[in-house]
Design a protein around this motif. Structure first.
Motif: not given
Length: 843
Positions: A540-562
């Motif tokens: 529960s103190s690693l919400t930043y790391s948990m949010s980065d899971i979504a960012t990780f898969f978004c970056v390596y997907s076809s979604t624009p990085n922006s």
């Protein structure tokens, strides 16, 4: 090894206050020596011949010890009275002897119950064997031959064996989902105000002889280890008493050893078997433990030495009565030999097998190089050119891993702090006294603490992360280093033993992490154990790391990085809410299992506020100022509630103590008490006050999001810095939370787990029917005992209700955050009565 060090290393942490205070005695002897130095003055010699007041009091001591008086000076007689009579005998020896009698009473009651369990098991085993002999085979064909027609039986058997292996694996790690055991009785418990007790009337299937044999085997081994603890407690106190008198005779030039030992032997049960144990304890202290030294002594009469007698009986039960074949007997004998509790090791053995130096050297080099590389990548992230957006994308991807690894490294620092101040954290977290593994946790040498091994294990993750991060920051475009590092993490967890040095030593750690994370993800389907809620709070103190899971898969997907940042992605907000959701489900499961609305429903409300807070934070980032008002309201409510819970519930501070303002009585991090006044120093208590301020300040970090401009709200740098401070707050929280749990174990004198028994315990002589049996935990045995200064029992509360009951329950509410082994009884009404009477005596 000096006896003071031996005593410090061998003392059971939860019983430490019940031992003779050897170090304090040495300080008092120094005071006696200073006083005796005055005897060389002429006026002091005149006073010695003119006064006989202290001599009379000394004569009374002589009459108690049975030794004729000797020609001692006045100061010698004063020291004898102050040190030997008033302190060593009247205070320290009486304290140790009273606790020893309570331990004997508890051990005897456990022994009698186990004896009854063995007799019932013998009846059930003979009954089942008789039924099997009379059972005919179908069609005169054995099941093996009948099932192999046409190969169909072989394939069915193979599939069945495969599923049985999986079932055994899932059962072994406790991964079968289960319904809340108290779900059907929650409303009844609320109506009757049965707060604070687990639900005991769970329906239980009858146990078979094989299941009973397994349960009894674990219970016997657990009791065997417990007896060794009691025996070493006795031997250490006897030896400490004898050595204190020898030091006194040497310093004060007296001859009190023989008379004092005879007096103690005649008047204190602690010394009743001194002739058998002290000699062995003294001769083999450097080479082995007292448990091993006296383990071969077999007695047939309980009056000779009850502990050795019970130990002998338990050994015979385990190696003879609880085996069905010669191979099983060999396994049981081998297991007993491996389970000798190593209270202390000699220095030669420690250094001969010391691998901690190699592990710490490798870890220091690896973490030092990794820290340099990680600092370099953070420099690039904070000071990248505005026209070079790659670093802006990579920063949150690796920042999440950095926080996880940093918190894991700080946890090793937590372990070192607990190790130094004498907190039995390994028992709290892993239950290492459990009979399956034996224990070496009472040896306080750093080489046996496993801290270096855990840091060595962590170093591989840190080094590989730093290398992959540096490579990705210098790649021309988005590299696959993220996936490569993810593969490295998975490989390190499943890496076969022998490929990496010492990797077989961390097999248990790897399994524990995998199982605990799996149980966390599916929170609500499993009972909440210590590791479940503890890892849940850390995540529960690693919400930043948990949010980065979504960012990780978004970056390596076809979604624009922006579109992958927190100001555009809803998935980032959903992932941030998951840790609070998992803890919310755990609190509901604890409520459903126990029927105890306090503190579980209040704790669930706190995490519900956390879910709302992170949801509104996501909406605030997505829509700007439209939800600013609701965000500030719920953020303030969550911060206030969470901070108050940390201080009052998790740390048990803000108590009305007489000596420690706004704290509690036991403060391990404050250092040792003053040996004269018994108070903690202000400097030591300042650690607690600063930790309280730090916790509250970081809980209100949301103010940065509320008052900063829009660009500041959405800045990756700001989010990382705030996440870094939250990791620091959790590092401090962990220290005090585990310390608070240790304080609870000390007040309960809890040194071993509570293993279930296969059959109910009957007070009378009636022989129960084993087919209709329920189970009962060994913890129920001590309910009718008058525990010496026991502060509370985690499963019990008074029924009086309202504010008075809540105020008494709050300091110990943290003890119910996780489920301890349940206690089952065949008569719930009897248990309620016993519980009520016990709490009346305690409170």
């Amino acid at each position: 090894m000096k006896f003071g060090d031996h005593l410090n290393e061998s003392a059971v942490p939860e019983w430490r206050n019940k031992y003779i205070d050897y170090k304090f005695g040495k300080k008092k002897l120094k005071e006696c020596k200073k006083v005796l130095d005055l005897e060389s003055k002429p006026w002091e010699r005149e006073l010695s011949t003119s006064s006989n007041l202290s001599y009379l009091s000394h004569q009374s001591l002589r009459s108690r010890s049975g030794n004729p008086s000797k020609n001692y000076s006045l100061l010698q007689r004063q020291c004898i009275k102050a040190f030997l009579q008033n302190w060593l005998i009247e205070t320290e020896l009486k304290k140790a002897n009273d606790f020893y009698l309570w331990l004997l009473e508890q051990s005897k009651k456990t022994f009698l119950v186990l004896q009854q369990q063995l007799s019932i098991y013998s009846l059930q085993r003979d009954h089942e064997a008789h039924l099997l002999q009379r059972l005919p085979s179908p069609f005169g064909v054995t099941p093996k031959k009948y099932g192999s027609i046409g190969g169909l039986g072989q394939s069915t058997s193979a599939v069945k064996t495969y599923f049985e292996k999986w079932k055994h694996l899932i059962d072994k790690h406790g991964l079968w989902p289960s319904w809340p055991k108290g779900l059907t009785n929650v409303w009844n418990n609320l109506e009757k105000n049965h707060r604070g007790r687990e639900t005991f009337n769970r329906a239980c299937l009858p146990v078979t002889a094989a299941q009973a044999e397994k349960l009894l085997g674990e219970a016997l081994i657990d009791f065997y280890n417990y007896l060794q603890l009691v025996k070493t407690f006795r031997d250490l106190n006897v030896t400490a008493f004898r050595k204190m008198i020898k030091k006194f005779d040497k310093i004060c030039k007296t001859e009190e050893l023989a008379s004092m030992m005879q007096f103690a032997k005649n008047n204190y049960p602690l010394f009743k078997h001194v002739d058998i144990n002290v000699a062995l304890m003294t001769q083999r202290m450097q080479k082995t433990t007292s448990a091993q030294a006296t383990g071969k002594v077999k007695l047939t009469d309980e009056n000779e030495d009850p502990i050795i007698f019970w130990e002998t009986q338990v050994t015979e039960w385990y190696t003879k009565d609880l085996v069905s074949s010669n191979s099983a007997q060999k396994r049981h004998n081998k297991r007993l030999k491996k389970l000798s509790v190593q209270y202390t090791l000699n220095e030669q053995m420690i250094h001969r097998n010391n691998r901690a130096i190699v592990q710490m050297f490798f870890s220091g080099i690896g973490i030092g190089i990794s820290a340099t590389l990680i600092t370099y990548t953070l420099y690039l992230s904070f000071f990248y050119r505005h026209d070079f957006t790659l670093h802006k994308i990579l920063f949150p991807l690796w920042g999440g891993w950095y926080l996880i690894l940093m918190l894991a490294t700080l946890f090793q620092l937590d372990c070192f702090i607990w190790h130094r101040i004498g907190i039995n954290y390994r028992f709290i977290m892993l239950g290492e006294f459990h009979s399956k593994n034996g224990t070496q946790l009472f040896n306080n040498d750093f080489a046996t603490s496993a801290i270096s091994l855990q840091l060595y294990f962590l170093t591989f993750f840190v080094v590989s992360c730093a290398i992959c991060a540096v490579i990705s920051f210098h790649w021309a475009s988005l590299s696959p280093c993220g996936f490569i590092y993810l593969g490295i993490v998975l490989f390190l967890f499943v890496c076969p033993n022998g490929l990496i040095p010492y990797w077989n030593k961390v097999a248990g750690t790897r399994k524990w992490l995998i199982v605990t994370l799996f149980r966390l993800i599916f929170s609500g389907f499993y009972p909440v154990e210590f590791g479940d809620f503890f890892i849940g709070d850390i995540v529960s103190s690693l919400t930043y790391s948990m949010s980065d899971i979504a960012t990780f898969f978004c970056v390596y997907s076809s979604t624009p990085n922006s579109q992958c940042g927190s100001s555009h992605s809803k998935a980032v907000g959903i992932m941030a809410c998951l840790p609070s959701y998992w803890r919310f489900m755990q609190c509901l499961r604890r409520f459903s299992d126990s029927g105890d609305w306090f503190p579980h429903l209040l704790n669930a409300g706190k995490y519900m506020l956390g879910i709302i807070y992170y949801g509104l934070l996501c909406a605030y980032r997505l829509s700007g100022s439209h939800v600013r008002g609701p965000f500030i309201v719920f953020a303030a409510l969550y911060a206030f509630f969470a901070a108050a819970w940390d201080l009052v519930m998790d740390w048990s501070l803000f108590q009305t103590t007489h000596q420690n303002w706004m704290l509690r009585e036991d403060l391990y991090l404050a250092g040792k008490r003053n040996w004269k006044t018994g108070r903690y120093s202000l400097r030591g208590k300042l650690i607690y006050y600063l930790a309280m301020i730090w916790d509250v300040a970081i809980r209100f970090q949301w103010i940065v999001y509320a008052v900063a401009p829009k660009t500041m709200q959405q800045s990756a740098k700001t989010s990382f810095i705030l996440a870094l401070t939250e990791a620091g707050r959790r590092f401090v929280w962990i220290i005090f939370r585990v310390e608070n749990e240790h304080v609870a174990n000390v007040h309960l004198f809890k040194v071993n787990g509570e293993l279930p028994l296969p059959y109910p315990v009957y007070e009378g002589e009636e022989t129960p029917d084993p087919i209709k049996s329920d189970t009962i935990s060994l913890s129920h045995l001590a309910m009718s005992l008058k525990e010496p200064i026991a502060a509370y029992h985690s499963m019990l509360r008074r029924r009086t209700g309202t504010f008075d009951s809540l105020s008494k329950s709050i300091p110990w509410a943290h003890a119910s955050d996780f489920e301890r082994p349940p206690t089952f009884t065949s008569d719930q009404n009897v248990q309620d009565t016993d519980s009520e009477s016990e709490m009346e005596s305690v409170t």
